[in-house]
Write an enzyme that holds these catalytic residues in place. Structure first.
Site, PDB file in Angstrom:
ATOM      1  N   SER A 177      88.327  82.694   0.575  1.00 28.61           N
ATOM      2  CA  SER A 177      87.660  83.832   1.185  1.00 28.61           C
ATOM      3  C   SER A 177      87.112  83.476   2.559  1.00 28.61           C
ATOM      4  O   SER A 177      86.567  84.331   3.242  1.00 28.61           O
ATOM      5  CB  SER A 177      86.547  84.335   0.270  1.00 28.61           C
ATOM      6  OG  SER A 177      85.855  83.269  -0.298  1.00 28.61           O
ATOM      7  N   HIS A 180      94.569  86.842   0.698  1.00 30.41           N
ATOM      8  CA  HIS A 180      93.206  87.029   0.187  1.00 30.41           C
ATOM      9  C   HIS A 180      93.038  88.362  -0.535  1.00 30.41           C
ATOM     10  O   HIS A 180      93.049  89.432   0.086  1.00 30.41           O
ATOM     11  CB  HIS A 180      92.215  86.916   1.362  1.00 30.41           C
ATOM     12  CG  HIS A 180      90.795  87.016   0.928  1.00 30.41           C
ATOM     13  ND1 HIS A 180      89.824  87.634   1.670  1.00 30.41           N
ATOM     14  CD2 HIS A 180      90.186  86.592  -0.199  1.00 30.41           C
ATOM     15  CE1 HIS A 180      88.677  87.574   1.019  1.00 30.41           C
ATOM     16  NE2 HIS A 180      88.880  86.958  -0.122  1.00 30.41           N
ATOM     17  N   GLU A 184      94.204  90.722   2.385  1.00 27.39           N
ATOM     18  CA  GLU A 184      94.215  90.200   3.760  1.00 27.39           C
ATOM     19  C   GLU A 184      95.319  89.145   3.875  1.00 27.39           C
ATOM     20  O   GLU A 184      95.436  88.269   3.016  1.00 27.39           O
ATOM     21  CB  GLU A 184      92.867  89.540   4.094  1.00 27.39           C
ATOM     22  CG  GLU A 184      91.778  90.527   4.473  1.00 27.39           C
ATOM     23  CD  GLU A 184      90.471  89.829   4.853  1.00 27.39           C
ATOM     24  OE1 GLU A 184      89.991  90.048   5.968  1.00 27.39           O
ATOM     25  OE2 GLU A 184      89.933  89.067   4.030  1.00 27.39           O
ATOM     26  N   ASN A 215      85.082  89.513   4.730  1.00 30.47           N
ATOM     27  CA  ASN A 215      83.872  88.727   4.438  1.00 30.47           C
ATOM     28  C   ASN A 215      83.029  88.447   5.670  1.00 30.47           C
ATOM     29  O   ASN A 215      81.830  88.198   5.560  1.00 30.47           O
ATOM     30  CB  ASN A 215      84.249  87.418   3.738  1.00 30.47           C
ATOM     31  CG  ASN A 215      84.654  87.681   2.307  1.00 30.47           C
ATOM     32  OD1 ASN A 215      84.195  88.638   1.697  1.00 30.47           O
ATOM     33  ND2 ASN A 215      85.525  86.851   1.767  1.00 30.47           N
TER      34      ASN A 215
END
Ligand code: CAA
Length: 291
Positions: free
Chosen positions: A119, A140, A152, A190
């Site tokens: 992440s 991701h 992602e 994130n």
């Protein structure tokens, strides 16, 4: 290149969700973990979650049976060797991830694409420790994997175009949407989401609001499906802290300093849902705020 067999390393909440979506879309899955118990729990969780989709008419009972039959589990990393694609979904610690890739390298095929579900850790750096940085990418997924639409895609500095295209088609085959992010700390989701969570913890730490009022405010005032503290417990407070540390170290800006209260919860082992205690206590019938 068509991807048919997928090896997944780590049978935690992300690894099992990833196995779930690959198996349901016709891929042969080999799921590995060091712990036999973790593998048994993952299979039970996948079964429950697909059953949930069957009961809502989203998946047929036959598709569920074929998906479950496509998942094989193993405690031996070497058995992932024949995979076209490997998704590493182990603990969010760079040393752990690097060691896994080192152990895998002697067993994989020349065409095998390596990916990490990290992440926040640098894809370029993880890739540089393997023999194939051009066939290495960040893939991701968001939690809960079967529900969240986004994946992602993060290219390292050396990732080649065929690898990117192969993964883009895989994401489409999963019925999900790919967003491309550059390889900078915590990528896109994130980079934005976890500082917001950290700010919610500061809001709690400074006594601006209680756990309940902070979560209610964001749910009812900003239409978030979960409040930020509830979401932090859902993601795992150790993961949230690890991401803040990567942002703080990688971007060297004090705006990313992890809240001391977040550090304290992690030091206490109150990691959220997975340890039954975090900003809420999950040991009873209903979650109870711990502040
Ligand atoms: N597997 C399969 N289906 C699931 C599921 C799972 N694990 N979890 C939930 N569902 C399904 C439910 O069956 C339900 O389906 P229907 O729409 O057909 O009824 C639907 O998802 C909604 O679930 P619920 O009704 O149980 O609960 P809810 O409406 O409260 O939604 C939630 C739950 C989807 C988790 C929602 O609260 C939500 O979107 N929360 C925010 C999640 C989020 O932000 N995730 C990203 C975290 S960040 C991340 O993952 C990146 C990182 O690296 C840290």
């Amino acid at each position: 290149m068509e991807i048919k067999t997928v090896g997944i390393v780590g049978a935690g909440q992300m690894g099992s969700g990833i196995a779930h979506v690959f198996a349901l879309t016709g891929h042969d899955v080999r799921l590995s973990d060091m712990s036999q118990d973790a593998l048994a729990n993952a299979l039970a969780l996948i079964d429950r979650n697909i059953e949930r989709q069957v009961s809502r008419g989203k998946v047929t009972a036959e598709d569920k049976a074929s998906a479950m039959a496509r998942i094989r589990t193993t405690t031996k990393l070497a058995e992932l060797g024949p995979s076209d694609l490997i998704v590493e979904a182990a603990t969010e610690r760079e040393t752990v991830k690097t060691a896994i890739f080192e152990d895998l390298l002697p067993h994989i095929q020349p065409h095998t694409i390596l990916t990490s579900n990290t992440s926040s850790i640098s894809i370029t750096r993880l890739a540089s420790r393997t023999d194939r940085p051009e066939k290495f990418m960040g893939l991701h997924f968001m939690n809960p994997v079967p529900v969240m639409q986004l994946v992602e895609l993060i290219r390292g500095i050396a990732t080649d175009e065929p690898t990117y295209k192969a993964l883009h088609s895989v994401v489409e085959k999963l019925g999900k949407t790919a967003a491309s992010a550059e390889d900078f700390p915590a990528f896109i989701v994130n980079r934005i989401l976890v500082p917001m969570i950290n700010e919610a913890v500061y809001t709690l730490y400074e006594g601006v609001g209680s756990v309940k009022s902070i979560d209610e405010s964001l749910k009812l005032g900003a239409n978030h499906p979960m409040g930020p503290l509830e979401l932090a417990d859902f993601i795992g407070l150790d993961t949230c802290l690890a991401i803040m540390n990567v942002l703080h170290d990688g971007l060297a800006d004090t705006k990313y300093r992890p809240c001391p209260l977040l550090v304290k919860y992690v030091e206490a082992g109150w990691l959220g849902r997975k340890s039954e205690r975090g900003f809420y206590d999950y040991r009873g019938e209903v979650p109870v705020p711990t502040r």
